[in-house]
Write a protein that holds these residues in place. Structure first.
Motif, PDB file in Angstrom:
ATOM      1  N   ILE A 109       5.851  -6.888 -11.383  1.00  0.00           N
ATOM      2  CA  ILE A 109       5.050  -7.297 -10.239  1.00  0.00           C
ATOM      3  C   ILE A 109       4.254  -8.547 -10.595  1.00  0.00           C
ATOM      4  O   ILE A 109       3.469  -8.534 -11.539  1.00  0.00           O
ATOM      5  N   SER A 110       4.483  -9.612  -9.830  1.00  0.00           N
ATOM      6  CA  SER A 110       3.703 -10.842  -9.981  1.00  0.00           C
ATOM      7  C   SER A 110       2.810 -10.973  -8.756  1.00  0.00           C
ATOM      8  O   SER A 110       3.292 -11.319  -7.672  1.00  0.00           O
ATOM      9  N   ALA A 162       3.324 -13.111  -5.428  1.00  0.00           N
ATOM     10  CA  ALA A 162       3.579 -12.114  -4.381  1.00  0.00           C
ATOM     11  C   ALA A 162       5.040 -11.667  -4.398  1.00  0.00           C
ATOM     12  O   ALA A 162       5.732 -11.694  -3.385  1.00  0.00           O
ATOM     13  N   THR A 163       5.493 -11.239  -5.577  1.00  0.00           N
ATOM     14  CA  THR A 163       6.884 -10.855  -5.758  1.00  0.00           C
ATOM     15  C   THR A 163       6.973  -9.654  -6.692  1.00  0.00           C
ATOM     16  O   THR A 163       6.226  -9.563  -7.658  1.00  0.00           O
ATOM     17  N   VAL A 203      15.079  -8.525  -5.919  1.00  0.00           N
ATOM     18  CA  VAL A 203      13.787  -9.181  -5.725  1.00  0.00           C
ATOM     19  C   VAL A 203      13.233  -8.745  -4.374  1.00  0.00           C
ATOM     20  O   VAL A 203      13.924  -8.799  -3.361  1.00  0.00           O
ATOM     21  N   THR A 204      11.981  -8.321  -4.387  1.00  0.00           N
ATOM     22  CA  THR A 204      11.330  -7.874  -3.161  1.00  0.00           C
ATOM     23  C   THR A 204      10.061  -8.701  -2.953  1.00  0.00           C
ATOM     24  O   THR A 204       9.050  -8.475  -3.613  1.00  0.00           O
ATOM     25  N   PRO A 205      10.107  -9.687  -2.039  1.00  0.00           N
ATOM     26  CA  PRO A 205       8.917 -10.495  -1.760  1.00  0.00           C
ATOM     27  C   PRO A 205       7.829  -9.632  -1.112  1.00  0.00           C
ATOM     28  O   PRO A 205       8.119  -8.843  -0.211  1.00  0.00           O
ATOM     29  N   LEU A 206       6.600  -9.778  -1.576  1.00  0.00           N
ATOM     30  CA  LEU A 206       5.481  -9.039  -1.008  1.00  0.00           C
ATOM     31  C   LEU A 206       4.878  -9.890   0.105  1.00  0.00           C
ATOM     32  O   LEU A 206       4.366 -10.984  -0.132  1.00  0.00           O
ATOM     33  N   HIS A 207       4.989  -9.392   1.331  1.00  0.00           N
ATOM     34  CA  HIS A 207       4.577 -10.158   2.503  1.00  0.00           C
ATOM     35  C   HIS A 207       4.495  -9.199   3.684  1.00  0.00           C
ATOM     36  O   HIS A 207       5.231  -8.204   3.715  1.00  0.00           O
ATOM     37  N   PRO A 208       3.642  -9.474   4.673  1.00  0.00           N
ATOM     38  CA  PRO A 208       3.543  -8.563   5.818  1.00  0.00           C
ATOM     39  C   PRO A 208       4.863  -8.284   6.533  1.00  0.00           C
ATOM     40  O   PRO A 208       5.028  -7.218   7.109  1.00  0.00           O
ATOM     41  N   THR A 209       5.824  -9.223   6.479  1.00  0.00           N
ATOM     42  CA  THR A 209       7.110  -8.977   7.138  1.00  0.00           C
ATOM     43  C   THR A 209       8.174  -8.490   6.162  1.00  0.00           C
ATOM     44  O   THR A 209       9.321  -8.296   6.555  1.00  0.00           O
ATOM     45  N   LYS A 210       7.824  -8.322   4.923  1.00  0.00           N
ATOM     46  CA  LYS A 210       8.791  -7.871   3.906  1.00  0.00           C
ATOM     47  C   LYS A 210       8.296  -6.552   3.321  1.00  0.00           C
ATOM     48  O   LYS A 210       8.274  -5.562   4.022  1.00  0.00           O
ATOM     49  N   TRP A 211       7.877  -6.566   2.054  1.00  0.00           N
ATOM     50  CA  TRP A 211       7.431  -5.340   1.396  1.00  0.00           C
ATOM     51  C   TRP A 211       5.946  -5.376   1.138  1.00  0.00           C
ATOM     52  O   TRP A 211       5.366  -6.433   0.902  1.00  0.00           O
ATOM     53  N   LYS A 212       5.353  -4.186   1.153  1.00  0.00           N
ATOM     54  CA  LYS A 212       3.948  -4.015   0.804  1.00  0.00           C
ATOM     55  C   LYS A 212       3.890  -3.186  -0.474  1.00  0.00           C
ATOM     56  O   LYS A 212       4.611  -2.199  -0.618  1.00  0.00           O
ATOM     57  N   LEU A 213       3.026  -3.600  -1.388  1.00  0.00           N
ATOM     58  CA  LEU A 213       2.862  -2.917  -2.666  1.00  0.00           C
ATOM     59  C   LEU A 213       1.566  -2.125  -2.640  1.00  0.00           C
ATOM     60  O   LEU A 213       0.542  -2.635  -2.179  1.00  0.00           O
ATOM     61  N   THR A 214       1.622  -0.903  -3.138  1.00  0.00           N
ATOM     62  CA  THR A 214       0.431  -0.083  -3.305  1.00  0.00           C
ATOM     63  C   THR A 214       0.295   0.245  -4.779  1.00  0.00           C
ATOM     64  O   THR A 214       1.270   0.669  -5.412  1.00  0.00           O
ATOM     65  N   PHE A 215      -0.903   0.043  -5.310  1.00  0.00           N
ATOM     66  CA  PHE A 215      -1.215   0.402  -6.692  1.00  0.00           C
ATOM     67  C   PHE A 215      -2.432   1.308  -6.635  1.00  0.00           C
ATOM     68  O   PHE A 215      -3.496   0.905  -6.163  1.00  0.00           O
ATOM     69  N   ASP A 216      -2.287   2.542  -7.107  1.00  0.00           N
ATOM     70  CA  ASP A 216      -3.388   3.505  -7.036  1.00  0.00           C
ATOM     71  C   ASP A 216      -4.189   3.593  -8.332  1.00  0.00           C
ATOM     72  O   ASP A 216      -4.977   4.506  -8.520  1.00  0.00           O
ATOM     73  N   GLY A 217      -3.970   2.649  -9.228  1.00  0.00           N
ATOM     74  CA  GLY A 217      -4.647   2.665 -10.514  1.00  0.00           C
ATOM     75  C   GLY A 217      -3.791   3.252 -11.617  1.00  0.00           C
ATOM     76  O   GLY A 217      -4.067   3.059 -12.798  1.00  0.00           O
ATOM     77  N   VAL A 218      -2.734   3.969 -11.230  1.00  0.00           N
ATOM     78  CA  VAL A 218      -1.827   4.582 -12.201  1.00  0.00           C
ATOM     79  C   VAL A 218      -0.370   4.258 -11.879  1.00  0.00           C
ATOM     80  O   VAL A 218       0.387   3.845 -12.745  1.00  0.00           O
ATOM     81  N   THR A 219       0.015   4.433 -10.618  1.00  0.00           N
ATOM     82  CA  THR A 219       1.410   4.217 -10.218  1.00  0.00           C
ATOM     83  C   THR A 219       1.489   3.183  -9.103  1.00  0.00           C
ATOM     84  O   THR A 219       0.479   2.830  -8.495  1.00  0.00           O
ATOM     85  N   THR A 220       2.716   2.731  -8.847  1.00  0.00           N
ATOM     86  CA  THR A 220       2.954   1.762  -7.770  1.00  0.00           C
ATOM     87  C   THR A 220       3.946   2.339  -6.770  1.00  0.00           C
ATOM     88  O   THR A 220       4.739   3.231  -7.093  1.00  0.00           O
TER      89      THR A 220
END
Length: 162
Positions: free
Chosen positions: A41-42, A46-47, A61-78
């Motif tokens: 995760i960069s 945003a990738t 490759v999964t671009p992080l963007h409102p129209t693509k993918w959203k990443l969640t990090f809870d402090g331990v997992t993604t």
């Protein structure tokens, strides 16, 4: 490495164990060689990227963007949302990345893939479309308000019809 006992459903590829867990690494730049089972995760770019979890070895490759993918990090997992559908790869793998777990989804038919791609394109077009502009009206087009005298206002407040 954690693998499920069932075999991969990748189209046109020999059966192999399906991975069921992944780890993540926050990095600035993607490495030249991606390790199996790791979601890189960069945030700066945003990738997110990984080698396909079906085992075919192709880079996803999964671009992080409102129209693509959203990443969640809870402090331990993604987690990534929505699912990862590797439609352009021979394997056509489809899975969800949730809390360090790989949840394998049903394979999509060609028609389902086309529908998903059309929906993704529509979302992008709508996101990047210029905002709708309200029509400009001139003073001549604006309806004139009836002027109300102070006496009329007072009588209106008192409930007296004029």
């Amino acid at each position: 490495m954690k693998y499920e006992k069932t075999m991969s459903r990748c189209k046109g590829l020999p059966s192999r164990p399906k991975r069921t867990k992944y780890s993540h690494q926050f990095i600035e730049h993607l490495p030249d060689n991606l390790d199996d089972g790791v979601l890189y995760i960069s945030v700066r770019y945003a990738t997110a990227a990984h080698r396909c979890f079906c085992g075919c070895g192709r880079e996803v490759v999964t671009p992080l963007h409102p129209t693509k993918w959203k990443l969640t990090f809870d402090g331990v997992t993604t987690s990534l949302h929505p699912s990862v559908g590797s439609w352009s790869l021979a394997c056509k793998s489809h899975y969800w990345l949730q809390d360090g777990r790989i949840d394998w989804a049903d394979m999509f038919t060609d028609e389902q893939i086309k529908a998903a791609q059309s929906r993704d394109l529509r979302d992008q077009v709508n996101y990047f479309a210029p905002p709708a502009i309200a029509p400009v009206t001139t003073a001549a087009e604006k309806p004139k308000k009836k002027s109300v005298s102070l006496v009329e206002k007072l009588l209106g407040w008192m409930g007296v019809k004029w």
